[in-house]
Design a protein around this motif. Structure first.
Motif, PDB file in Angstrom:
ATOM      1  N   LEU B  63       0.823  -1.265   0.091  1.00 38.48           N
ATOM      2  CA  LEU B  63       0.032   0.006  -0.048  1.00 38.48           C
ATOM      3  C   LEU B  63       0.947   1.076   0.064  1.00 38.48           C
ATOM      4  O   LEU B  63       0.697   2.286  -0.809  1.00 38.48           O
ATOM      5  N   GLN B  64       1.668   1.388   0.818  1.00 37.01           N
ATOM      6  CA  GLN B  64       2.832   2.419   0.940  1.00 37.01           C
ATOM      7  C   GLN B  64       3.560   2.817  -0.193  1.00 37.01           C
ATOM      8  O   GLN B  64       3.552   3.772  -0.731  1.00 37.01           O
ATOM      9  N   GLU B  67       1.194   3.596  -2.981  1.00 32.73           N
ATOM     10  CA  GLU B  67       0.746   4.952  -3.135  1.00 32.73           C
ATOM     11  C   GLU B  67       1.577   5.935  -3.339  1.00 32.73           C
ATOM     12  O   GLU B  67       1.514   6.983  -4.052  1.00 32.73           O
ATOM     13  N   THR B  68       3.005   5.496  -2.847  1.00 33.61           N
ATOM     14  CA  THR B  68       3.915   6.665  -3.072  1.00 33.61           C
ATOM     15  C   THR B  68       4.303   6.788  -4.599  1.00 33.61           C
ATOM     16  O   THR B  68       4.316   7.933  -5.029  1.00 33.61           O
ATOM     17  N   SER B  71       1.745   8.564  -6.306  1.00 36.18           N
ATOM     18  CA  SER B  71       1.902  10.050  -6.224  1.00 36.18           C
ATOM     19  C   SER B  71       2.941  10.777  -6.859  1.00 36.18           C
ATOM     20  O   SER B  71       2.939  12.026  -7.213  1.00 36.18           O
ATOM     21  N   PRO B  76       1.855   2.716  -9.997  1.00 36.78           N
ATOM     22  CA  PRO B  76       2.514   2.018  -8.828  1.00 36.78           C
ATOM     23  C   PRO B  76       3.511   1.030  -9.149  1.00 36.78           C
ATOM     24  O   PRO B  76       3.252  -0.231  -9.496  1.00 36.78           O
ATOM     25  N   LEU B 170      -4.472  -1.648  -5.963  1.00 40.97           N
ATOM     26  CA  LEU B 170      -3.593  -0.912  -6.842  1.00 40.97           C
ATOM     27  C   LEU B 170      -3.713  -1.227  -8.465  1.00 40.97           C
ATOM     28  O   LEU B 170      -3.061  -0.761  -8.931  1.00 40.97           O
TER      29      LEU B 170
END
Lengths: 249, 253
Positions: B63-64, B67-68, B71, B76, B170
């Motif tokens: 997830l981290q 998402e990073t 962004s 992903p 994702l």
């Protein structure tokens, strides 16, 4: 025979044993009495080599155990059977495996011989048929009996009892006293009993040794020791019996 | 005795304990039935926790990471790579060691501590047995075998947890995630498993030593158990860096 000569033991700045001397003869039942905190259990553990003395010698059948290394000591220790105050049964094992433990580690016996010996000693302590019970299912008295069965299973030369009747009701305590006498008679061992239960001491002992101020102040047969001139010992015996005698009067 | 002197004495005692353990193993005096019992016990106590922690750690990593990267790059990237490498090289061994310390090592320190205060350790001597061969050696071998196996469980659970988040949240295709996981090679696995074996050694040594040093009844057992858990966890986290540096310098992983 065990000869204890000039033994000193110190804990945290306090002398517990102060040059203690004692002879323990073969096949006798010697009871070491004394108030709490006088070093009875310390003496007991020194005799088996579970503690090291600061100085002095403890000669077991001609061998000074204070000079042995760990491996040699382990061999000598197999001559001792020990009934601990709390019975010290292994929680993770059932009754059978507790009693069989020493036989498997010392004996070189087949499992069939081990089984036969376990049954024999459990019968001796009147606990036949309890082989599969877990330790947690045993009462206090039963634990002591299993502890005793475990101690005698390997046929030790010396049997040591640490407060064998402590924490038991009078009837159970009496049955343990009878058991000690029976085992001494039938198994032919030298028994060393540490207790402050005078009733037990008078009933089972060939000799009674009084431990006070870190030394054995007096040693005599039970019928002799009651006539002692030692003020501390008189006080110890009197305080153990006066309540009961008061009621009886 | 000053704190430092006490520490040095403790270190000396622990070293002697370790020396005796190794000596018993080399003499071949191993109680295999107890080893097996201990392996089963450690496994039973810890496997569910290890899998659960590994699975959620993999999920959160995915997830981290996802998402990073979304962004920054609007996509992903490398989620499978980051999850699998992080789990196998670092988080799998460390998390498993921490979980097992909390679960099995605390139980072991408490068990040995209780044996000490109830005179069961003394009883061993009078029954012709060194506590080292009955207590330490079987646990030592059991931990060194069980912890790497549990670590593999944790690694797999983490990678699967990452996969679940990658697909469900994702929208990363299975084949892309799996291709990145497959970049892992044997040396990476060995890196993680060597660390795991080393952690097992720390856990069992600290737990046994603290258990044996127990005194003062039930309160003493509580204290030594807490001390064992805290010391083992700190040592795992601190020594992890040095073992990792050593393994990297040796070209492993």
């Amino acid at each position: 025979m065990i000869k204890i000569r000039n033994v000193y033991k110190r804990f945290g700045g306090k002398n517990v044993l102060n040059g203690l001397n004692l002879d323990i003869y073969d096949s006798e039942i010697i009871t070491i009495i004394g108030s709490s905190g006088q070093g009875k259990t310390v003496l007991f553990k020194l005799i088996v080599g579970l503690l090291k003395s600061d100085s002095g010698s403890i000669i077991v059948d001609g061998t000074d155990i204070t000079r042995l290394d760990e491996k040699e000591l382990l061999e000598i220790q197999s001559n001792f059977g020990m009934l601990f105050q709390s019975a010290a049964l292994f929680d993770s094992l059932n009754v059978y495996d507790n009693v069989a433990f020493g036989l498997r580690h010392i004996g070189g016996m087949s499992e069939q011989e081990v089984r036969a010996r376990v049954r024999e000693v459990l019968k001796l302590v009147s606990l036949d048929g309890t082989e599969n019970l877990s330790v947690s299912a045993l009462s206090g008295g039963m634990k002591k009996r299993v502890g005793l069965a475990r101690a005698i299973a390997t046929s030790p030369k010396y049997l040591l009892y640490d407060e064998p009747t402590t924490g038991l009701d009078p009837v159970l305590a009496e049955s343990i006293n009878d058991l000690i006498l029976k085992i001494n008679r039938e198994v032919q061992v030298t028994s060393i009993v540490v207790t402050h239960d005078m009733n037990s001491a008078f009933k089972i002992s060939s000799r009674v040794a009084f431990l006070h101020n870190g030394v054995i102040e007096e040693t005599a047969a039970p019928d002799e020791i009651v006539k002692t001139e030692n003020a501390e010992l008189r006080k110890f015996i009197a305080s153990s019996t006066e309540n009961l005698l008061g009621y009886l009067r | 005795m000053t704190g430092f002197k006490k520490f040095l004495y403790g270190l000396g005692d622990a070293a002697v304990l370790f020396g005796k353990t190794i000596s018993v193993i080399f003499r071949g005096k191993i109680e295999y039935d107890i080893v097996l019992k201990q392996i089963i016990k450690i496994g039973n106590e810890s496997v569910a926790l290890v899998v659960l922690c590994g699975f959620f750690t993999g999920m959160v990593l995915a997830l981290q990471t996802g998402e990073t990267f979304v962004s920054i790059f609007n996509e992903p990237l490398y989620v499978g790579l980051v999850v699998s490498y992080s789990m196998v090289l670092e988080l799998g061994p460390v998390l498993t060691a921490i979980v097992v310390t909390g679960r099995a090592a605390s139980a072991m320190a408490a068990e040995i501590g209780t044996m000490k205060v109830t005179e069961q350790i003394d009883a061993l001597y009078t029954l012709g047995t060194e506590p080292v061969s009955f207590i330490f050696v079987p646990r030592f071998i059991a931990f060194v075998v069980a912890l790497p196996v549990l670590t593999i469980f944790s690694d797999v659970a983490g990678i699967l947890g990452g996969l679940l988040v990658s697909i469900a949240k994702l929208q990363i295709p299975f084949s892309k995630y799996w291709d990145e996981v497959r970049i892992l090679d044997v040396s990476d696995m060995v890196h993680g498993l060597i660390k795991s074996g080393f952690f097992a050694f720390i856990i069992v040594w600290v737990a046994c030593y603290n258990g044996m040093k127990t005194s003062g009844g039930a309160e003493g057992v509580g204290k030594s158990t807490t001390r064992a858990v805290v010391v083992a966890m700190v040592l795992i986290l601190v020594l992890d860096y040095f073992i990792t540096s050593f393994l990297i310098s040796m070209g492993i992983g």
